[in-house]
Design an enzyme around this catalytic site. Sequence first.
Site, PDB file in Angstrom:
ATOM      1  N   THR A 112     -16.344   6.087  -3.304  1.00  0.00           N
ATOM      2  CA  THR A 112     -15.098   5.325  -3.402  1.00  0.00           C
ATOM      3  C   THR A 112     -14.328   5.633  -4.690  1.00  0.00           C
ATOM      4  OG1 THR A 112     -14.267   3.057  -3.694  1.00  0.00           O
ATOM      5  CG2 THR A 112     -16.517   3.448  -4.393  1.00  0.00           C
ATOM      6  N   ASP A 113     -13.017   5.411  -4.652  1.00  0.00           N
ATOM      7  CA  ASP A 113     -12.207   5.583  -5.872  1.00  0.00           C
ATOM      8  C   ASP A 113     -12.476   4.468  -6.882  1.00  0.00           C
ATOM      9  OD1 ASP A 113     -10.969   3.492  -4.527  1.00  0.00           O
ATOM     10  OD2 ASP A 113      -8.938   4.313  -4.644  1.00  0.00           O
ATOM     11  N   GLU A 114     -13.156   3.392  -6.439  1.00  0.00           N
ATOM     12  CA  GLU A 114     -13.377   2.255  -7.348  1.00  0.00           C
ATOM     13  C   GLU A 114     -14.284   2.616  -8.517  1.00  0.00           C
ATOM     14  OE1 GLU A 114     -14.069  -1.556  -5.644  1.00  0.00           O
ATOM     15  OE2 GLU A 114     -12.664  -1.233  -4.013  1.00  0.00           O
ATOM     16  N   TYR A 142     -20.117  -3.984  -6.864  1.00  0.00           N
ATOM     17  CA  TYR A 142     -19.990  -2.950  -5.823  1.00  0.00           C
ATOM     18  C   TYR A 142     -19.694  -1.586  -6.440  1.00  0.00           C
ATOM     19  CZ  TYR A 142     -17.629   0.014  -2.368  1.00  0.00           C
ATOM     20  OH  TYR A 142     -17.240   1.086  -1.600  1.00  0.00           O
ATOM     21  N   LYS A 168     -21.918   1.887  -6.542  1.00  0.00           N
ATOM     22  CA  LYS A 168     -21.470   3.176  -5.980  1.00  0.00           C
ATOM     23  C   LYS A 168     -21.439   4.244  -7.081  1.00  0.00           C
ATOM     24  CE  LYS A 168     -20.285   4.097  -2.325  1.00  0.00           C
ATOM     25  NZ  LYS A 168     -21.005   4.533  -1.093  1.00  0.00           N
TER      26      LYS A 168
HETATM   27  P1  NAD Z   1     -19.135  -0.852   6.464  1.00  0.00           P
HETATM   28  O1  NAD Z   1     -19.606  -2.024   5.666  1.00  0.00           O
HETATM   29  O2  NAD Z   1     -18.160  -1.056   7.551  1.00  0.00           O
HETATM   30  O3  NAD Z   1     -20.404  -0.105   7.116  1.00  0.00           O
HETATM   31  C1  NAD Z   1     -21.587   0.128   6.416  1.00  0.00           C
HETATM   32  C2  NAD Z   1     -22.644   0.543   7.416  1.00  0.00           C
HETATM   33  O4  NAD Z   1     -23.856   0.804   6.684  1.00  0.00           O
HETATM   34  C3  NAD Z   1     -22.976  -0.526   8.469  1.00  0.00           C
HETATM   35  O5  NAD Z   1     -23.082   0.051   9.739  1.00  0.00           O
HETATM   36  C4  NAD Z   1     -24.314  -1.077   8.008  1.00  0.00           C
HETATM   37  O6  NAD Z   1     -25.117  -1.557   9.072  1.00  0.00           O
HETATM   38  C5  NAD Z   1     -24.931   0.158   7.345  1.00  0.00           C
HETATM   39  N1  NAD Z   1     -25.941  -0.211   6.343  1.00  0.00           N
HETATM   40  C6  NAD Z   1     -25.820  -1.117   5.334  1.00  0.00           C
HETATM   41  N2  NAD Z   1     -26.964  -1.193   4.638  1.00  0.00           N
HETATM   42  C7  NAD Z   1     -27.814  -0.300   5.195  1.00  0.00           C
HETATM   43  C8  NAD Z   1     -29.154   0.101   4.915  1.00  0.00           C
HETATM   44  N3  NAD Z   1     -29.853  -0.475   3.907  1.00  0.00           N
HETATM   45  N4  NAD Z   1     -29.722   1.066   5.675  1.00  0.00           N
HETATM   46  C9  NAD Z   1     -29.024   1.641   6.693  1.00  0.00           C
HETATM   47  N5  NAD Z   1     -27.779   1.284   7.021  1.00  0.00           N
HETATM   48  C10 NAD Z   1     -27.175   0.328   6.281  1.00  0.00           C
HETATM   49  O7  NAD Z   1     -18.612   0.180   5.383  1.00  0.00           O
HETATM   50  P2  NAD Z   1     -17.382   1.201   5.458  1.00  0.00           P
HETATM   51  O8  NAD Z   1     -16.158   0.496   5.012  1.00  0.00           O
HETATM   52  O9  NAD Z   1     -17.410   1.910   6.747  1.00  0.00           O
HETATM   53  O10 NAD Z   1     -17.800   2.219   4.285  1.00  0.00           O
HETATM   54  C11 NAD Z   1     -18.653   3.325   4.556  1.00  0.00           C
HETATM   55  C12 NAD Z   1     -18.858   4.102   3.270  1.00  0.00           C
HETATM   56  O11 NAD Z   1     -17.600   4.558   2.773  1.00  0.00           O
HETATM   57  C13 NAD Z   1     -19.468   3.273   2.142  1.00  0.00           C
HETATM   58  O12 NAD Z   1     -20.370   4.101   1.434  1.00  0.00           O
HETATM   59  C14 NAD Z   1     -18.291   2.894   1.263  1.00  0.00           C
HETATM   60  O13 NAD Z   1     -18.692   2.722  -0.076  1.00  0.00           O
HETATM   61  C15 NAD Z   1     -17.403   4.118   1.435  1.00  0.00           C
HETATM   62  N6  NAD Z   1     -15.953   3.865   1.278  1.00  0.00           N
HETATM   63  C16 NAD Z   1     -15.333   2.857   1.974  1.00  0.00           C
HETATM   64  C17 NAD Z   1     -13.950   2.694   1.852  1.00  0.00           C
HETATM   65  C18 NAD Z   1     -13.214   1.625   2.616  1.00  0.00           C
HETATM   66  O14 NAD Z   1     -12.009   1.437   2.395  1.00  0.00           O
HETATM   67  N7  NAD Z   1     -13.830   0.918   3.534  1.00  0.00           N
HETATM   68  C19 NAD Z   1     -13.219   3.549   1.007  1.00  0.00           C
HETATM   69  C20 NAD Z   1     -13.890   4.544   0.300  1.00  0.00           C
HETATM   70  C21 NAD Z   1     -15.267   4.707   0.454  1.00  0.00           C
HETATM   71  O1  DAU Z   2     -10.717   1.588  -2.841  1.00  0.00           O
HETATM   72  C1  DAU Z   2     -11.739   1.801  -1.904  1.00  0.00           C
HETATM   73  C2  DAU Z   2     -12.418   0.479  -1.596  1.00  0.00           C
HETATM   74  O2  DAU Z   2     -11.496  -0.290  -0.831  1.00  0.00           O
HETATM   75  C3  DAU Z   2     -13.732   0.660  -0.840  1.00  0.00           C
HETATM   76  O3  DAU Z   2     -14.646   1.346  -1.638  1.00  0.00           O
HETATM   77  C4  DAU Z   2     -14.321  -0.706  -0.449  1.00  0.00           C
HETATM   78  O4  DAU Z   2     -15.486  -0.517   0.342  1.00  0.00           O
HETATM   79  C5  DAU Z   2     -13.282  -1.449   0.365  1.00  0.00           C
HETATM   80  O5  DAU Z   2     -13.763  -2.743   0.678  1.00  0.00           O
HETATM   81  C6  DAU Z   2     -11.957  -1.550  -0.399  1.00  0.00           C
HETATM   82  O6  DAU Z   2     -12.093  -2.447  -1.551  1.00  0.00           O
HETATM   83  P1  DAU Z   2     -10.950  -3.514  -1.928  1.00  0.00           P
HETATM   84  O7  DAU Z   2     -11.575  -4.597  -2.693  1.00  0.00           O
HETATM   85  O8  DAU Z   2      -9.755  -2.845  -2.492  1.00  0.00           O
HETATM   86  O9  DAU Z   2     -10.565  -4.002  -0.416  1.00  0.00           O
HETATM   87  P2  DAU Z   2     -10.269  -5.461   0.190  1.00  0.00           P
HETATM   88  O10 DAU Z   2      -9.770  -5.246   1.568  1.00  0.00           O
HETATM   89  O11 DAU Z   2     -11.403  -6.400  -0.014  1.00  0.00           O
HETATM   90  O12 DAU Z   2      -9.056  -5.979  -0.705  1.00  0.00           O
HETATM   91  C7  DAU Z   2      -7.841  -5.254  -0.806  1.00  0.00           C
HETATM   92  C8  DAU Z   2      -6.937  -5.990  -1.790  1.00  0.00           C
HETATM   93  O13 DAU Z   2      -6.536  -7.250  -1.211  1.00  0.00           O
HETATM   94  C9  DAU Z   2      -7.616  -6.348  -3.099  1.00  0.00           C
HETATM   95  O14 DAU Z   2      -6.671  -6.250  -4.152  1.00  0.00           O
HETATM   96  C10 DAU Z   2      -8.048  -7.803  -2.925  1.00  0.00           C
HETATM   97  C11 DAU Z   2      -6.960  -8.356  -2.020  1.00  0.00           C
HETATM   98  N1  DAU Z   2      -7.397  -9.425  -1.087  1.00  0.00           N
HETATM   99  C12 DAU Z   2      -8.483  -9.191  -0.316  1.00  0.00           C
HETATM  100  C13 DAU Z   2      -8.921 -10.135   0.576  1.00  0.00           C
HETATM  101  C14 DAU Z   2     -10.150  -9.907   1.419  1.00  0.00           C
HETATM  102  C15 DAU Z   2      -6.657 -10.597  -0.977  1.00  0.00           C
HETATM  103  O15 DAU Z   2      -5.645 -10.800  -1.673  1.00  0.00           O
HETATM  104  N2  DAU Z   2      -7.088 -11.528  -0.089  1.00  0.00           N
HETATM  105  C16 DAU Z   2      -8.195 -11.375   0.687  1.00  0.00           C
HETATM  106  O16 DAU Z   2      -8.550 -12.295   1.468  1.00  0.00           O
END
Ligand code: NAD
Ligand code: DAU
Length: 350
Positions: free
Chosen positions: A131-133, A156, A160
């Site tokens: 992630t970019d975080e 988180y 990561k």
């Molecule tokens: P998600 O939470 O939707 O899915 C995570 C998956 O991992 C689920 O299917 C869960 O069952 C599985 N999992 C969790 N713990 C596990 C374990 N101990 N063993 C095996 N499986 C397990 O997550 P996502 O949003 O699809 O993110 C996927 C990946 O991409 C993550 O590594 C996250 O850090 C990264 N990522 C997410 C975003 C985003 O915006 N969602 C952005 C950048 C990077």
């Molecule tokens: O940047 C990549 C990341 O983006 C991934 O690595 C994470 O897995 C993914 O969850 C996401 O993180 P964020 O914290 O940015 O996403 P989230 O959707 O939780 O929140 C987006 C923005 O909205 C953040 O500034 C918090 C705000 N927010 C979020 C929720 C859930 C609200 O204002 N209200 C809300 O109820």
Amino acid sequence: MQRKLLVTGGAGFIGSHVVRRLVARYPSYQILNLDALTYAGNLENLRDVEASPNYQFVHADITDEAAMDRVFADHVADAVIHLAAESHVDRSILDPLSFIRTNVLGTAVLLNAARKHWAGRSDVLFYHVSTDEVYGSLGDIGFFTEDTPYDPRSPYSASKASSDHLVKAYHHTFGLPVVISNCSNNYGSHQFPEKLIPLMIHNIVQRKPLPVYGEGLNVRDWLWVEDHAAAIDIVFHKGRLGETYNIGGFNEWKNIDLVHLLCRIMDRKLQREAGDSASLITYVKDRAGHDRRYAIDASKIQCELGWSPSLQFEEGLERTVEWYLAHPEWVEHITSGSYADYYQRQYIHR
Ligand code: NAD
Ligand code: DAU
């Protein structure tokens, strides 16, 4: 070319899009989806590919050393795309240890299994999806590049960042062939309705308050999940070993502006009066340690590997809304059980 590819977290949001793409595009690959099926994992996401001859599912936890050893021994995978993780920042504030367990320990267990079973092989690849975080928070200007120093600020992002460092350490110390990508916020179908966009859609449908943290001025860079899956496909096939690639949408939005745009789309789709959904907006206590702004400079993957986002945000958001409105049963299934407990705790927490 034949390959045996282990995808972890394939039942989750991004993982299911990656698995669907790989199963469809590479019939000669064996795709093994390994997932613990936590609250965020859902095999309904993959109904359309589960009967494909090049797809298999293994129910296992990446923190389980014996199980990971068996998976590598039994399936002789020659590549890993590692997405399994705890992924929601708010949950990491409530329960940091589960993030350390899965994201740090789980990644280390997988790396160890790969190192043991791939000893002496150079025709293998461990691709870590991150992630970019990990880069921390930006001010009003500037972008994260691959050279931005790590500065994670939530449990988180710290977990990561640790996993990224472990992957780089296994490359440097043991010569494990690795590649890493760091992506911005994804949106699209099959995202668990705890993240901003699906939560807002869900609450608008139910006429519940739309909780905007703080003043709603935090900025995120949004990317359509299928464009992320396409980027992962390209990095997997063409990325240079040991390299990091940043992936982003060139698409920055203040949270409050995004929520207003979504409200306008929802009013239209649900044939409600203009302003109906926006009247649900409720400013709530800010997220602890809330990162102000993320924005990715994705020029390396663009110039080196020829990837760029394919979809305009407004179009992607329309498609996303349409998907959620057409699949109420998906939301119903995934939000029963543990989600309900969490949702309630969230409100107590505020
Ligand atoms: P998600 O939470 O939707 O899915 C995570 C998956 O991992 C689920 O299917 C869960 O069952 C599985 N999992 C969790 N713990 C596990 C374990 N101990 N063993 C095996 N499986 C397990 O997550 P996502 O949003 O699809 O993110 C996927 C990946 O991409 C993550 O590594 C996250 O850090 C990264 N990522 C997410 C975003 C985003 O915006 N969602 C952005 C950048 C990077
Ligand atoms: O940047 C990549 C990341 O983006 C991934 O690595 C994470 O897995 C993914 O969850 C996401 O993180 P964020 O914290 O940015 O996403 P989230 O959707 O939780 O929140 C987006 C923005 O909205 C953040 O500034 C918090 C705000 N927010 C979020 C929720 C859930 C609200 O204002 N209200 C809300 O109820």
